[in-house]
Scaffold this active site. Structure first.
Site, short mmCIF file in Angstrom:
data_model
loop_
_atom_site.label_atom_id
_atom_site.label_comp_id
_atom_site.label_asym_id
_atom_site.label_seq_id
_atom_site.Cartn_x
_atom_site.Cartn_y
_atom_site.Cartn_z
N CYS A 110 5.82 26.26 32.64
CA CYS A 110 6.20 26.16 31.24
C CYS A 110 6.58 24.72 30.93
O CYS A 110 7.27 24.07 31.73
CB CYS A 110 7.38 27.10 30.95
SG CYS A 110 7.88 27.12 29.22
N HIS A 153 2.38 34.75 26.98
CA HIS A 153 3.40 33.74 27.34
C HIS A 153 4.00 33.15 26.07
O HIS A 153 5.22 32.95 25.99
CB HIS A 153 2.76 32.65 28.21
CG HIS A 153 3.67 31.53 28.60
ND1 HIS A 153 4.11 31.33 29.88
CD2 HIS A 153 4.24 30.54 27.86
CE1 HIS A 153 4.92 30.26 29.92
NE2 HIS A 153 5.01 29.78 28.69
N GLU A 154 3.14 32.88 25.08
CA GLU A 154 3.63 32.26 23.83
C GLU A 154 4.41 33.24 22.97
O GLU A 154 5.47 32.89 22.45
CB GLU A 154 2.46 31.68 23.02
CG GLU A 154 1.59 30.67 23.76
CD GLU A 154 2.39 29.67 24.57
OE1 GLU A 154 1.91 29.27 25.65
OE2 GLU A 154 3.52 29.30 24.17
N HIS A 157 7.93 33.52 24.06
CA HIS A 157 8.83 32.44 23.62
C HIS A 157 9.44 32.77 22.26
O HIS A 157 10.60 32.44 22.00
CB HIS A 157 8.08 31.11 23.51
CG HIS A 157 8.00 30.32 24.78
ND1 HIS A 157 9.11 29.93 25.49
CD2 HIS A 157 6.94 29.83 25.45
CE1 HIS A 157 8.73 29.24 26.56
NE2 HIS A 157 7.41 29.16 26.56
C1 LIG Z 1 -2.46 28.26 32.80
C2 LIG Z 1 -2.46 26.81 32.42
N1 LIG Z 1 -1.26 26.24 32.06
C3 LIG Z 1 -1.26 24.94 31.71
N2 LIG Z 1 -0.10 24.32 31.38
N3 LIG Z 1 0.97 25.10 30.99
C4 LIG Z 1 0.89 25.72 29.75
O1 LIG Z 1 -0.02 25.55 28.99
C5 LIG Z 1 2.07 26.57 29.35
C6 LIG Z 1 1.62 27.94 28.92
C7 LIG Z 1 0.75 28.63 29.97
C8 LIG Z 1 1.46 28.92 31.28
C9 LIG Z 1 0.80 30.18 31.82
C10 LIG Z 1 0.10 30.84 30.70
C11 LIG Z 1 0.28 30.01 29.47
C12 LIG Z 1 2.74 25.83 28.19
N4 LIG Z 1 3.89 26.58 27.71
O2 LIG Z 1 5.09 26.37 28.24
C13 LIG Z 1 3.82 27.04 26.37
O3 LIG Z 1 4.82 27.99 26.13
C14 LIG Z 1 -2.45 24.20 31.70
F1 LIG Z 1 -2.44 22.93 31.33
C15 LIG Z 1 -3.63 24.85 32.06
N5 LIG Z 1 -4.84 24.19 32.05
C16 LIG Z 1 -6.10 24.91 32.24
C17 LIG Z 1 -7.13 24.40 31.23
N6 LIG Z 1 -7.29 22.94 31.35
C18 LIG Z 1 -8.28 22.49 30.39
C19 LIG Z 1 -8.45 20.98 30.52
O4 LIG Z 1 -7.19 20.33 30.30
C20 LIG Z 1 -6.17 20.77 31.26
C21 LIG Z 1 -5.98 22.28 31.12
C22 LIG Z 1 -4.97 22.76 32.16
N7 LIG Z 1 -3.63 26.15 32.42
NI NI Z 2 6.13 28.12 27.90
#
Ligand SMILES: Cc1nc(NNC(=O)[C@H](CC2CCCC2)CN(O)CO)c(F)c(N2CCN3CCOC[C@@H]3C2)n1
Ligand code: NI
Length: 183
Positions: A110, A153-154, A157
């Site tokens: 997160c 997940h969102e 929140h």
């Molecule tokens: C799974 C993932 N979680 C990343 N980060 N965490 C987040 O997004 C948190 C939200 C996610 C955590 C688990 C489910 C939702 C943010 N949260 O706290 C909001 O509440 C990533 F960054 C990521 N990816 C995969 C796709 N990729 C495409 C190219 O660019 C990089 C990107 C990296 N996959």
């Molecule tokens: Ni989060």
């Protein structure tokens, strides 16, 4: 532009509050906020911009993470088939879900949690989510797999729930009854 300094971290009260529904039709301010949140996600996934502004990559963002307790959330990613999910949503609600569970095999993180928390986060495998989009249109999304996990997940929140609240304290890697791993 939104950068990491705008994202509140665990311990901030906004993260454990139930956020307020927003008035519809969306005000210009709330529309602009959703747009800015989507832009943050796009920036965070752009190597150059992320490096320049020291952004952690994100595929979703919820307004409480900006200290704003409104039911607003942004989503931006492509699924394994290359389908683009780009949404700014108001007042999202999971209206139905499967009995079956699913979890990301690599666990979750997160942007508001500056530490690694290990363990599986069991979630509904499939959900139907109803919301209003940035153009004030009602949306009804049937989600499964990775997208289903991200949206849940969102939405959590917006109800003051953090991903680690779902991890089994006694056995973080316990696979819940009839749950499937998502790579
Ligand atoms: C799974 C993932 N979680 C990343 N980060 N965490 C987040 O997004 C948190 C939200 C996610 C955590 C688990 C489910 C939702 C943010 N949260 O706290 C909001 O509440 C990533 F960054 C990521 N990816 C995969 C796709 N990729 C495409 C190219 O660019 C990089 C990107 C990296 N996959
Ligand atoms: Ni989060």
């Amino acid at each position: 532009m939104i950068t990491m300094k705008d994202i509140v971290r665990e311990g901030h009260p906004a993260l454990t509050k139930v956020s307020e529904e927003v008035e519809l039709p969306l005000s210009t301010a709330n529309k602009d906020l959703l747009q800015e949140m989507i832009q943050f996600l796009k920036n965070s996934q752009n190597e150059e911009i992320a490096k320049k502004y020291d952004l952690r990559a994100g595929v979703g963002l919820a307004a409480p993470q900006l200290g704003i307790n409104k039911k607003l959330m942004a989503i931006y990613f492509q699924d394994e088939n290359g389908k683009l999910y780009e949404y700014g949503l108001a007042n999202p609600k999971v209206v139905s879900h499967s009995v079956g569970k699913a979890y990301l095999s690599g666990g979750e993180g997160c942007l508001s949690v500056d530490r690694h928390v290990e363990g599986y986060v069991p979630r509904h495998a499939r959900i139907t989510l109803r919301a209003t989009d940035m153009d004030n249109n009602p949306v009804s999304l049937r989600l499964k797999g990775y997208p289903s996990i991200v949206f849940q997940h969102e939405v959590d929140h917006l109800n003051g729930i953090m991903f680690y609240d779902h991890i089994n304290k006694d056995n973080p890697f316990e696979v819940p009854e009839n749950a499937r791993p998502i790579e």
